[in-house]
Design an enzyme around this catalytic site. Structure first.
Site, PDB file in Angstrom:
ATOM      1  N   SER A  68       0.843  -1.191   0.000  1.00 27.80           N
ATOM      2  CA  SER A  68       0.000   0.000   0.000  1.00 27.80           C
ATOM      3  C   SER A  68       0.883   1.247   0.000  1.00 27.80           C
ATOM      4  CB  SER A  68      -0.905   0.000   1.227  1.00 27.80           C
ATOM      5  OG  SER A  68      -1.428   1.295   1.406  1.00 27.80           O
ATOM      6  N   HIS A 111      -1.268  -1.186  -4.301  1.00 22.08           N
ATOM      7  CA  HIS A 111      -2.529  -0.787  -3.679  1.00 22.08           C
ATOM      8  C   HIS A 111      -2.509   0.728  -3.454  1.00 22.08           C
ATOM      9  CE1 HIS A 111      -6.108  -1.671  -1.202  1.00 22.08           C
ATOM     10  NE2 HIS A 111      -5.646  -0.765  -0.348  1.00 22.08           N
ATOM     11  N   ASP A 147      -4.594   3.911  -1.959  1.00 22.69           N
ATOM     12  CA  ASP A 147      -5.679   4.267  -1.042  1.00 22.69           C
ATOM     13  C   ASP A 147      -6.149   5.697  -1.280  1.00 22.69           C
ATOM     14  OD1 ASP A 147      -6.010   1.939   0.770  1.00 22.69           O
ATOM     15  OD2 ASP A 147      -3.872   2.291   1.103  1.00 22.69           O
ATOM     16  N   MET A 194      -8.678   8.573  -0.234  1.00 25.78           N
ATOM     17  CA  MET A 194      -9.529   8.967   0.910  1.00 25.78           C
ATOM     18  C   MET A 194     -10.003  10.407   0.724  1.00 25.78           C
ATOM     19  SD  MET A 194      -7.323   7.445   4.058  1.00 25.78           S
ATOM     20  CE  MET A 194      -6.440   5.881   3.940  1.00 25.78           C
ATOM     21  N   HIS A 235      -8.247   1.518  -4.098  1.00 24.77           N
ATOM     22  CA  HIS A 235      -9.201   1.306  -3.008  1.00 24.77           C
ATOM     23  C   HIS A 235      -9.850   2.653  -2.704  1.00 24.77           C
ATOM     24  CE1 HIS A 235      -9.549   0.237   1.595  1.00 24.77           C
ATOM     25  NE2 HIS A 235     -10.724   0.367   1.022  1.00 24.77           N
ATOM     26  N   MET A 281     -11.945   4.991  -0.755  1.00 23.67           N
ATOM     27  CA  MET A 281     -12.599   5.247   0.538  1.00 23.67           C
ATOM     28  C   MET A 281     -13.223   6.632   0.437  1.00 23.67           C
ATOM     29  SD  MET A 281      -9.646   3.589   2.908  1.00 23.67           S
ATOM     30  CE  MET A 281      -8.493   3.659   1.557  1.00 23.67           C
ATOM     31  N   MET A 295     -11.759  -5.402   5.168  1.00 21.42           N
ATOM     32  CA  MET A 295     -10.933  -4.501   5.981  1.00 21.42           C
ATOM     33  C   MET A 295     -10.662  -5.152   7.332  1.00 21.42           C
ATOM     34  SD  MET A 295     -10.149  -1.830   4.229  1.00 21.42           S
ATOM     35  CE  MET A 295      -9.228  -1.082   5.569  1.00 21.42           C
ATOM     36  N   PHE A 327      -6.355   5.049   8.061  1.00 15.97           N
ATOM     37  CA  PHE A 327      -4.950   5.270   8.421  1.00 15.97           C
ATOM     38  C   PHE A 327      -4.137   3.986   8.298  1.00 15.97           C
ATOM     39  CE2 PHE A 327      -7.671   8.132  10.784  1.00 15.97           C
ATOM     40  CZ  PHE A 327      -7.124   9.371  10.466  1.00 15.97           C
ATOM     41  N   GLY A 366      -0.836   1.696   9.733  1.00 14.45           N
ATOM     42  CA  GLY A 366      -0.190   1.459  11.015  1.00 14.45           C
ATOM     43  C   GLY A 366      -1.091   1.107  12.179  1.00 14.45           C
ATOM     44  N   ASP A 421      -6.875  -6.115   4.182  1.00 12.41           N
ATOM     45  CA  ASP A 421      -6.200  -4.822   4.233  1.00 12.41           C
ATOM     46  C   ASP A 421      -6.269  -4.245   5.645  1.00 12.41           C
ATOM     47  OD1 ASP A 421      -5.198  -2.301   3.715  1.00 12.41           O
ATOM     48  OD2 ASP A 421      -6.842  -1.680   2.397  1.00 12.41           O
TER      49      ASP A 421
END
Ligand code: DX5
Ligand code: ZN
Length: 225
Positions: free
Chosen positions: A16, A41, A43, A45, A74, A76, A145, A151, A153, A183
């Site tokens: 990611s 990947h 992300d 957002m 992905h 979001m 998920m 986020f 981490g 993920d």
């Protein structure tokens, strides 16, 4: 080819980009492809569906010339159907949308398919796989998920293992060629658990881009036998 190699090759690793060095994105993409990633990947957002903002189609189209990797986007974002065409044109090969983000899930999935891209539905940790019941045949993959999206981490949520297993059983029962992607919080400790439960595509940010040696980090997520 031995059975051992077969097992290892069945699991795909999708680093990611969220955990990469954003001041050198193109270099990071080149490095991760060279290190043996199976796909990238990305992300997206919007600060509404999730409490964080990342990047949009412009960054993706800027990175596209630097890699032949599958770009797995992905989304979001709220009402993702508004932007599917833009992401497809930017170079997305696979597009996943959240079941929680649109009331027109079937229409949105077909928008992706009509653009000849692989279509996936992403489910937040609390969302039941029941929402997939009448859509399953239309999907190429399902993204489970294993953290709350927004986020990198975060810690892996263990109760998601049962959901992966239930989905795997459903897919096998219906004999469908649907891949299960996971993920969030995937590392060398949680990878064997999700693989055992039935996941085939492992997304990992921190566990790969947070390490110095990307080759080793990718290898560490694959099954040993
Ligand atoms: C979180 C994103 C993930 C994130 C995973 O909302 O969807 O793809 O990058 O990061 P790690 O692997 O650090 O949990
Ligand atoms: Zn993601």
């Amino acid at each position: 080819m031995t059975i051992q190699q077969n097992n290892r090759n069945k699991i795909l690793i999708a680093p990611s980009l969220l955990s990469a060095d954003f001041s050198r994105l193109a270099e990071e993409v080149i490095a991760i492809e060279k290190a043996g990633a199976d796909m990238l990947h990305l992300d997206v957002m919007d600060g509404v569906f999730v409490p964080n903002i990342t990047f949009g189609p412009l960054i993706i189209s800027s990175l596209r010339p630097y890699s032949k990797l599958i770009f797995d986007v992905h989304l979001m974002i709220e009402s993702p159907e508004r932007y599917i065409k833009d992401f497809a044109e930017a170079g997305a090969d696979w597009i996943s949308i959240h079941a929680e983000a649109t009331i027109h899930l079937h229409r949105a999935i077909w928008k992706i398919k009509e653009l000849d891209k692989k279509a996936g539905i992403a489910l937040n940790p609390h969302t039941s796989i029941n929402v997939l019941k009448y859509l399953l045949e239309d999907l190429d993959y399902v993204l489970i998920m294993t953290v709350n999206p927004g986020f990198g981490g975060q810690n892996f949520i263990k109760s998601c293992l049962k959901k992966i297993k239930d989905l795997k059983d459903l897919i096998e029962e219906k004999n469908l060629p649907i891949l299960i992607q996971v993920d969030g919080g995937i590392n060398s400790k949680t990878a064997p658990l999700v693989i055992e439960a039935g996941a085939q595509i492992l997304v990992a940010g921190t566990a790969i881009f947070g390490e110095k040696d990307y080759v080793k980090a990718i290898e560490a997520l694959k099954p040993s036998t």
